[in-house]
Design a protein around this motif. Structure first.
Motif, PDB file in Angstrom:
ATOM      1  N   THR A  80      -6.555  -2.608   4.883  1.00  0.00           N
ATOM      2  CA  THR A  80      -6.801  -2.345   3.473  1.00  0.00           C
ATOM      3  C   THR A  80      -7.291  -3.626   2.807  1.00  0.00           C
ATOM      4  O   THR A  80      -6.623  -4.665   2.897  1.00  0.00           O
ATOM      5  CB  THR A  80      -5.535  -1.840   2.773  1.00  0.00           C
ATOM      6  OG1 THR A  80      -5.143  -0.592   3.344  1.00  0.00           O
ATOM      7  CG2 THR A  80      -5.779  -1.646   1.279  1.00  0.00           C
ATOM      8  N   ARG A 121      -2.340  -5.021   4.250  1.00  0.00           N
ATOM      9  CA  ARG A 121      -3.359  -5.260   3.240  1.00  0.00           C
ATOM     10  C   ARG A 121      -3.714  -6.747   3.227  1.00  0.00           C
ATOM     11  O   ARG A 121      -2.846  -7.609   3.406  1.00  0.00           O
ATOM     12  CB  ARG A 121      -2.821  -4.857   1.875  1.00  0.00           C
ATOM     13  CG  ARG A 121      -3.774  -5.062   0.705  1.00  0.00           C
ATOM     14  CD  ARG A 121      -3.060  -4.808  -0.617  1.00  0.00           C
ATOM     15  NE  ARG A 121      -2.203  -5.937  -0.962  1.00  0.00           N
ATOM     16  CZ  ARG A 121      -2.166  -6.518  -2.166  1.00  0.00           C
ATOM     17  NH1 ARG A 121      -2.945  -6.076  -3.140  1.00  0.00           N
ATOM     18  NH2 ARG A 121      -1.342  -7.516  -2.405  1.00  0.00           N
ATOM     19  N   THR A 131       0.857  -1.184   0.000  1.00  0.00           N
ATOM     20  CA  THR A 131       0.000   0.000   0.000  1.00  0.00           C
ATOM     21  C   THR A 131       0.901   1.244   0.000  1.00  0.00           C
ATOM     22  O   THR A 131       2.073   1.156   0.389  1.00  0.00           O
ATOM     23  CB  THR A 131      -0.906   0.025   1.246  1.00  0.00           C
ATOM     24  OG1 THR A 131      -0.074  -0.087   2.416  1.00  0.00           O
ATOM     25  CG2 THR A 131      -1.886  -1.138   1.231  1.00  0.00           C
TER      26      THR A 131
END
Length: 247
Positions: free
Chosen positions: A212, A190, A184
């Motif tokens: 995320t 993520r 990210t």
């Protein structure tokens, strides 16, 4: 190919851990835990034949545990401090930037729970790639802010400058729910893949910070029939993986 109905959650975790060492070349794998150890040996037997394995003391070993070389302490330290080792550690706490805690829970001056201590985590994280294996994904482990920084995350490594980030890298975090990375813009965690049978909502509910999540999250890849045979018949016939990750 295997099917998701015949592959256990523990076996998906083994595959996910093995993938951490894909394309690493001739580096020393230092897995901590049954599932990462099986994963490292599987990687060596299949797609990462140049991977080096150790007995944890002074011997380089083949994937069956027999000796193939000597690794004296001074040579091991050279490997550690030159980016030529890839560790997979555990974490009692880990935050959104990959800072890890294995020292204590609560305030440092008066902790509610004493753990292993910082040990070699700072040296590991600043001097060679470090991935993490967490067999029980929960909000107690995946926290907004770790109580003590043992392993250094992306935010702290960047703040310390180039000397601290030269070899710093966290390729992946593997849990019993899925695989996570830091691909990210701000190097925050993520969701990279879900283990089959797990939902995005389940992962979010078990994570103590804003994760995320891409629009389309793939599933952790299926093991091949050959990989399943190796895991079940040669690398872990006694089923240590299932004791670490219950079905």
């Amino acid at each position: 190919m295997s099917t998701s109905t015949s592959t256990t959650r523990a076996e998906y975790c083994v595959i996910a851990c093995a993938e951490a060492w894909r394309d690493d070349g001739e580096v020393l794998a230092s897995p901590m835990g049954a599932v990462p150890s099986i994963g490292a040996r599987l990687a060596r037997r299949t797609f990462s034949p140049d991977l080096l394995l150790t007995d944890g003391e002074a011997t380089l070993v083949r994937d069956d545990g027999t000796a193939e070389g000597w690794l004296p302490y001074r040579k091991h330290l050279t490997t550690v401090t030159g980016g030529r080792r890839h560790v997979m550690m555990g974490a009692s706490q880990i935050d959104r930037h990959g800072n890890q805690n294995i020292s204590c829970i609560g305030d440092w001056s008066r902790p509610s729970r004493q753990l292993l201590g910082v040990r070699g985590a700072p040296v590991n994280t600043l001097n060679n790639p470090v991935s993490y294996w967490i067999p029980r994904h929960s909000t107690r482990v995946f926290v907004e802010r770790v109580d003590v920084v043992s392993g250094v995350g992306y935010d702290r490594a960047a703040a310390a400058g180039p000397s601290a980030s030269r070899f710093h890298r966290i390729p992946r975090v593997v849990s019993n729910l899925g695989v996570f990375d830091f691909a990210t813009p701000d190097r925050s965690m993520r969701l990279a893949s879900l283990h089959p049978g797990v939902t995005v909502e389940e992962v979010r509910a078990a994570t103590g910070f804003a994760l995320t999540v891409p629009a389309d999250v793939p599933y952790t890849r299926e093991p091949t029939a050959a990989e399943l045979r190796l895991i079940r018949e040669e690398l872990d016939p006694d089923g240590a993986r299932d004791r670490e990750v219950p079905a």
